[in-house]
Design a protein around this motif. Structure first.
Motif, PDB file in Angstrom:
ATOM      1  N   LEU A  39       1.027  -1.235  -0.038  1.00 47.35           N
ATOM      2  CA  LEU A  39      -0.076  -0.011  -0.046  1.00 47.35           C
ATOM      3  C   LEU A  39       0.929   1.200   0.001  1.00 47.35           C
ATOM      4  O   LEU A  39       0.518   2.421  -0.548  1.00 47.35           O
ATOM      5  CB  LEU A  39      -0.828   0.061   1.332  1.00 47.35           C
ATOM      6  CG  LEU A  39      -2.251   0.838   1.101  1.00 47.35           C
ATOM      7  CD1 LEU A  39      -3.201   0.296   2.067  1.00 47.35           C
ATOM      8  CD2 LEU A  39      -1.595   2.302   1.957  1.00 47.35           C
ATOM      9  N   THR A  89      -4.874   6.321  -7.401  1.00 46.57           N
ATOM     10  CA  THR A  89      -3.803   5.643  -6.668  1.00 46.57           C
ATOM     11  C   THR A  89      -4.539   4.574  -5.604  1.00 46.57           C
ATOM     12  O   THR A  89      -3.983   3.424  -5.564  1.00 46.57           O
ATOM     13  CB  THR A  89      -3.871   6.916  -5.424  1.00 46.57           C
ATOM     14  OG1 THR A  89      -2.946   8.103  -5.873  1.00 46.57           O
ATOM     15  CG2 THR A  89      -2.342   6.116  -4.317  1.00 46.57           C
ATOM     16  N   VAL A  90      -5.915   4.739  -5.451  1.00 47.67           N
ATOM     17  CA  VAL A  90      -6.511   3.712  -4.792  1.00 47.67           C
ATOM     18  C   VAL A  90      -6.604   2.448  -5.898  1.00 47.67           C
ATOM     19  O   VAL A  90      -6.483   1.223  -5.439  1.00 47.67           O
ATOM     20  CB  VAL A  90      -7.935   4.361  -4.313  1.00 47.67           C
ATOM     21  CG1 VAL A  90      -8.744   2.899  -3.838  1.00 47.67           C
ATOM     22  CG2 VAL A  90      -7.939   5.208  -3.153  1.00 47.67           C
ATOM     23  N   THR A 133      -3.460   0.815  -5.948  1.00 45.44           N
ATOM     24  CA  THR A 133      -3.120  -0.021  -4.811  1.00 45.44           C
ATOM     25  C   THR A 133      -3.975  -1.210  -4.886  1.00 45.44           C
ATOM     26  O   THR A 133      -3.509  -2.391  -4.300  1.00 45.44           O
ATOM     27  CB  THR A 133      -3.531   0.860  -3.557  1.00 45.44           C
ATOM     28  OG1 THR A 133      -2.853   1.916  -3.680  1.00 45.44           O
ATOM     29  CG2 THR A 133      -3.251   0.221  -2.301  1.00 45.44           C
ATOM     30  N   THR A 168      -7.889   2.598   4.476  1.00 48.50           N
ATOM     31  CA  THR A 168      -6.411   2.989   4.675  1.00 48.50           C
ATOM     32  C   THR A 168      -6.021   3.355   3.336  1.00 48.50           C
ATOM     33  O   THR A 168      -5.103   4.689   3.443  1.00 48.50           O
ATOM     34  CB  THR A 168      -5.589   1.889   5.312  1.00 48.50           C
ATOM     35  OG1 THR A 168      -6.204   1.268   6.497  1.00 48.50           O
ATOM     36  CG2 THR A 168      -4.081   2.281   5.581  1.00 48.50           C
ATOM     37  N   SER A 169      -6.187   2.956   2.304  1.00 48.77           N
ATOM     38  CA  SER A 169      -5.680   3.323   1.029  1.00 48.77           C
ATOM     39  C   SER A 169      -6.178   4.792   0.525  1.00 48.77           C
ATOM     40  O   SER A 169      -5.526   5.504   0.252  1.00 48.77           O
ATOM     41  CB  SER A 169      -6.062   2.396   0.014  1.00 48.77           C
ATOM     42  OG  SER A 169      -5.643   2.790  -1.287  1.00 48.77           O
ATOM     43  N   ALA A 185      -3.793   8.021   0.521  1.00 46.59           N
ATOM     44  CA  ALA A 185      -3.983   8.601  -0.876  1.00 46.59           C
ATOM     45  C   ALA A 185      -4.162  10.074  -0.774  1.00 46.59           C
ATOM     46  O   ALA A 185      -3.489  10.984  -1.321  1.00 46.59           O
ATOM     47  CB  ALA A 185      -4.837   8.006  -1.705  1.00 46.59           C
TER      48      ALA A 185
END
Length: 247
Positions: free
Chosen positions: A64, A105-106, A109, A144-145, A149
């Motif tokens: 992550l 980004t997510v 990930t 969390t991601s 981010a």
């Protein structure tokens, strides 16, 4: 707004696919780290069971974190190279620019986490989680991601150059190494042990580990959610303030 966000997501995704360094850092490097820790160092750690079962939650957290530098650099490049001004001329929503970076980004990930989980299974990973527990741990990782981010986007906006933006994510990348990702915190030396126990990534890792083991920890999960929500709020507010000031 939604259409603009979709355009920004597609743009950022194309940039990711065309950048081999980003793909290596986000996907291949975590796989290399997984192989190294399990097959090279695994026998050196006493964790009361198969090391791959212990290490997988920590490797997910490392995965992550590894792709975050690309986000910070991309955000900063948009700000410093005049791209934002072009978007303003095109009447693209300013909020969509930030949302596009966060969502891309997510998504990146999620792909990386899926890959590392698959590799873990190939290495003998055998979780005891039920279907609801799988959904819960996916939810923790997703939250969390999103949180990191937003924080990464804020760090990219705060940096003065693309080069320095990449370095701003180093603490986030290093935090998993000083957590319970690799070895239990109670096996660490004084000082490091206390830091590992109270830093944000440890409860997140322990929450995911508990779900994988079929023995979820309510305390760790509440702490994981609290940390993630707090980081997300700080990152979002900081990012919007910096973006409004610079755009």
């Amino acid at each position: 707004m939604t259409n603009d966000s979709a355009i920004m997501l597609r743009r950022n995704f194309k940039h990711t696919v065309r950048n081999p360094v980003t793909l290596f850092n986000a996907i291949l490097l975590p796989v290399v780290m997984m192989l190294m820790f399990v097959y090279v160092f695994g026998d050196a750690f006493s964790v009361g069971g198969a090391y791959v079962d212990y290490a997988t939650p920590g490797m997910l957290m490392m995965t992550l974190a590894y792709g975050l530098s690309a986000t910070a650099v991309s955000v900063n490049s948009d700000m410093t190279k005049g791209i934002i001004n072009r978007f303003k001329v095109m009447d693209v929503s300013r909020g969509a620019v930030l949302t596009g970076h966060v969502v891309s980004t997510v998504v990146r990930t999620i792909v990386a986490l899926t890959v590392i989980t698959g590799v873990a299974f190939l290495m003998g990973f055998s979780p005891s989680a039920s279907f609801p527990q799988w959904l819960a741990l996916i939810g923790v990782l997703l939250l969390t991601s999103i949180a990191v981010a937003w924080l990464t986007v804020a760090l990219g906006l705060a940096a003065k150059s693309a080069e320095s933006a990449g370095f701003t994510t180093v603490p986030l990348i290093m935090l998993p190494f000083f957590s319970s990702a690799i070895v239990p915190a109670d096996k660490m030396g004084p000082g490091v042990r206390e830091f590992a126990e109270y830093q944000p990534f440890t409860p997140i890792i322990e929450s995911v580990r508990g779900f994988f083991n079929g023995t979820p920890s309510t305390g760790h999960t509440i702490a994981a959610i609290a940390w993630s929500v707090g980081i997300a709020v700080v990152g979002y507010l900081w990012a919007r303030k910096k973006f409004t000031k610079r755009a």
